[in-house]
Design an enzyme around this catalytic site. Sequence first.
Site, short mmCIF file in Angstrom:
data_model
loop_
_atom_site.label_atom_id
_atom_site.label_comp_id
_atom_site.label_asym_id
_atom_site.label_seq_id
_atom_site.Cartn_x
_atom_site.Cartn_y
_atom_site.Cartn_z
N ARG A 1 31.44 18.15 30.94
CA ARG A 1 32.08 16.97 31.54
C ARG A 1 31.46 16.72 32.93
O ARG A 1 30.56 15.91 33.08
CB ARG A 1 33.60 17.20 31.64
CG ARG A 1 34.41 15.93 31.71
CD ARG A 1 34.46 15.28 33.07
NE ARG A 1 34.99 16.20 34.10
CZ ARG A 1 34.86 15.97 35.40
NH1 ARG A 1 34.24 14.90 35.84
NH2 ARG A 1 35.34 16.85 36.28
N ASP A 2 31.86 17.47 33.93
CA ASP A 2 31.36 17.24 35.29
C ASP A 2 29.86 17.51 35.37
O ASP A 2 29.13 16.83 36.09
CB ASP A 2 32.11 18.16 36.27
CG ASP A 2 32.04 17.67 37.71
OD1 ASP A 2 31.61 16.53 37.94
OD2 ASP A 2 32.43 18.44 38.61
N HIS B 1 37.72 24.45 42.21
CA HIS B 1 36.55 23.79 41.59
C HIS B 1 35.52 23.56 42.69
O HIS B 1 35.67 22.65 43.50
CB HIS B 1 37.05 22.48 40.98
CG HIS B 1 35.99 21.56 40.45
ND1 HIS B 1 35.90 21.22 39.12
CD2 HIS B 1 34.98 20.89 41.06
CE1 HIS B 1 34.90 20.38 38.94
NE2 HIS B 1 34.31 20.16 40.11
N HIS C 1 31.55 23.06 44.26
CA HIS C 1 30.15 22.66 44.05
C HIS C 1 29.28 23.47 45.00
O HIS C 1 29.70 23.80 46.12
CB HIS C 1 29.99 21.15 44.31
CG HIS C 1 30.50 20.30 43.18
ND1 HIS C 1 29.74 19.37 42.54
CD2 HIS C 1 31.71 20.28 42.57
CE1 HIS C 1 30.45 18.79 41.59
NE2 HIS C 1 31.66 19.32 41.59
N CYS D 1 25.50 15.94 43.40
CA CYS D 1 26.24 15.33 44.50
C CYS D 1 25.47 14.07 44.88
O CYS D 1 24.29 14.16 45.21
CB CYS D 1 26.30 16.30 45.67
SG CYS D 1 26.92 15.56 47.19
#
Lengths: 318, 318
Positions: free
Chosen positions: A17-18, A209, A211, A242
């Site tokens: 997904r992400d 979550h 990054h 990002c």
Amino acid sequence: MLQGVVVNLTITEVGLRDGIQSEAHFVPTADKIRLIDALFAAGVRSIEATSFVSPHAVPQMADAEDVVRGVHKPIGTRLCALAPNSRGVHAAIRAGVDDIVVFLSASESHNRKNLNRSIDASLAAIEETVALAVSAGVGVKGAIAVAFGCPFEGDVESSSVVRIARAFTDAGVSRITLGDTTGMASPEVVKRVCGELKDALPNVEPALHFHNTRGMALLNVAAGLGLGINTYESALGGTGGCPFAPGATGNVCTEDLVNFLHESGHETGINLEALIDASVDLERVLGRTLPGQVMRAGPRSRLHPLDSVRTATAKVTI
Amino acid sequence: MLQGVVVNLTITEVGLRDGIQSEAHFVPTADKIRLIDALFAAGVRSIEATSFVSPHAVPQMADAEDVVRGVHKPIGTRLCALAPNSRGVHAAIRAGVDDIVVFLSASESHNRKNLNRSIDASLAAIEETVALAVSAGVGVKGAIAVAFGCPFEGDVESSSVVRIARAFTDAGVSRITLGDTTGMASPEVVKRVCGELKDALPNVEPALHFHNTRGMALLNVAAGLGLGINTYESALGGTGGCPFAPGATGNVCTEDLVNFLHESGHETGINLEALIDASVDLERVLGRTLPGQVMRAGPRSRLHPLDSVRTATAKVTI
């Protein structure tokens, strides 16, 4: 899952997904399903598989229903999907997800950019979608984006995170996720935001979550572990990105995370070698080098024969 | 260096040595000198600039003397170079280094592969080179490779690290460096090895040299900080590599490390933006994408205007 081992941490895999949502080329549905099945087979028990969003907004997720219907979900696992509105929630429920993910941002400017409305308007809309899901017996995770910093505003007040978490909880959300959308967290920020959330809502144990935009994702996980937080979201191969840092890595890499956790004495129930195989498969599917490290180096227990490297190559290495 | 700030950590930059030693294309001497000068100007006070080794073994270091003679070393800084034998030590002293670095491996198999002799034979040879340097008034750093694990043998006994560190100290080495040559350290291993070294030799405060081969380098620095260790070696842009993990990242990246340290309340005396500029310069010189993250994303304080990203790009990011 390994027998006789006490699993004390939960990893939610978000790579499908992400991780891939912004990939330029459409990943064939059969590949997505094969990768999700491989993740389940490797012992991952929680997977965020897709988004039920407009295919115009996110073309990569146009096959959401086929993906959810196509995977072979072992008993005891959970499959979730993003659903930004009631239409998405209906579709996700119809397809058979265990949980939906609703989300908004902790800063007004990021929420307007991401969802084109105010935080209050998002919360009002979310109340409705949560009620829909709950009445259908489906769990709801509430994700708070830019919880550790906003690329437009900088620091985000913990009070904003607490206010949204409280509204989520009041609406019936069963799990809060704090998202470090553009990699602005550091261990100090994690301690501050999670500490204030715990003070305000002691019964909420967030999922984190991160990054890896600034290389600190695993440090932030370590800070979360230090606070007793046991649920983390990560993406196979370190996929994702990002928009403000072209070339920077994306989500914290699942296999790098699992390797770190195992090396630190934690149990995830995940077979690292099987995870690496899945990551290598994903790299082949995407056709580009992924940021994952352990998929290249293997765990430290993977030793090398003495003749596996020319003397000249090893020379004067410290 | 910034005025009025108490610097509590020392970073030794090793990018121009460990970072680029295996680069296929020769980096012009003028570029090396410009990069070292930029690092000093950014506030780095300790730089490992080159190796006085056979140009046949490491062609990239063939200009060692020119590099050392060419840099503009500010007062209060230290420049060091690797020197594997007495010929190298003589050349390094003649060129004007402040310190030489001698090295061997904590495992027999890696030492034989790297230096083609036993650990005992290496120690005997090092005694001689250390005496040479000391008599010339030059400092000596002693580096112990594969101190946290060997790619051929796996775990390395801490007793081997302690034995070598004791021999180094007895010989007159002023600083011990523990090298994680192929990225096998984890926080637990760092605690074990450094703990046993401290128990055996309480007056030795090692410098730690990590590679990010398995994504854990900053976690290992954090473990070192937790033990009160204040000196770390890193490479601009995360240059360097591991012969056993093609594509894996190399040394821990200096600007990622400095960013993490500053975000954690430590002071390095280094200007992060100037460091990023140097890393971007190095990336241009090497002509390939480096593993550094902060060189792309900038520090978290680098905010973005609201119109810097299309709404569609930011959509449904958590």
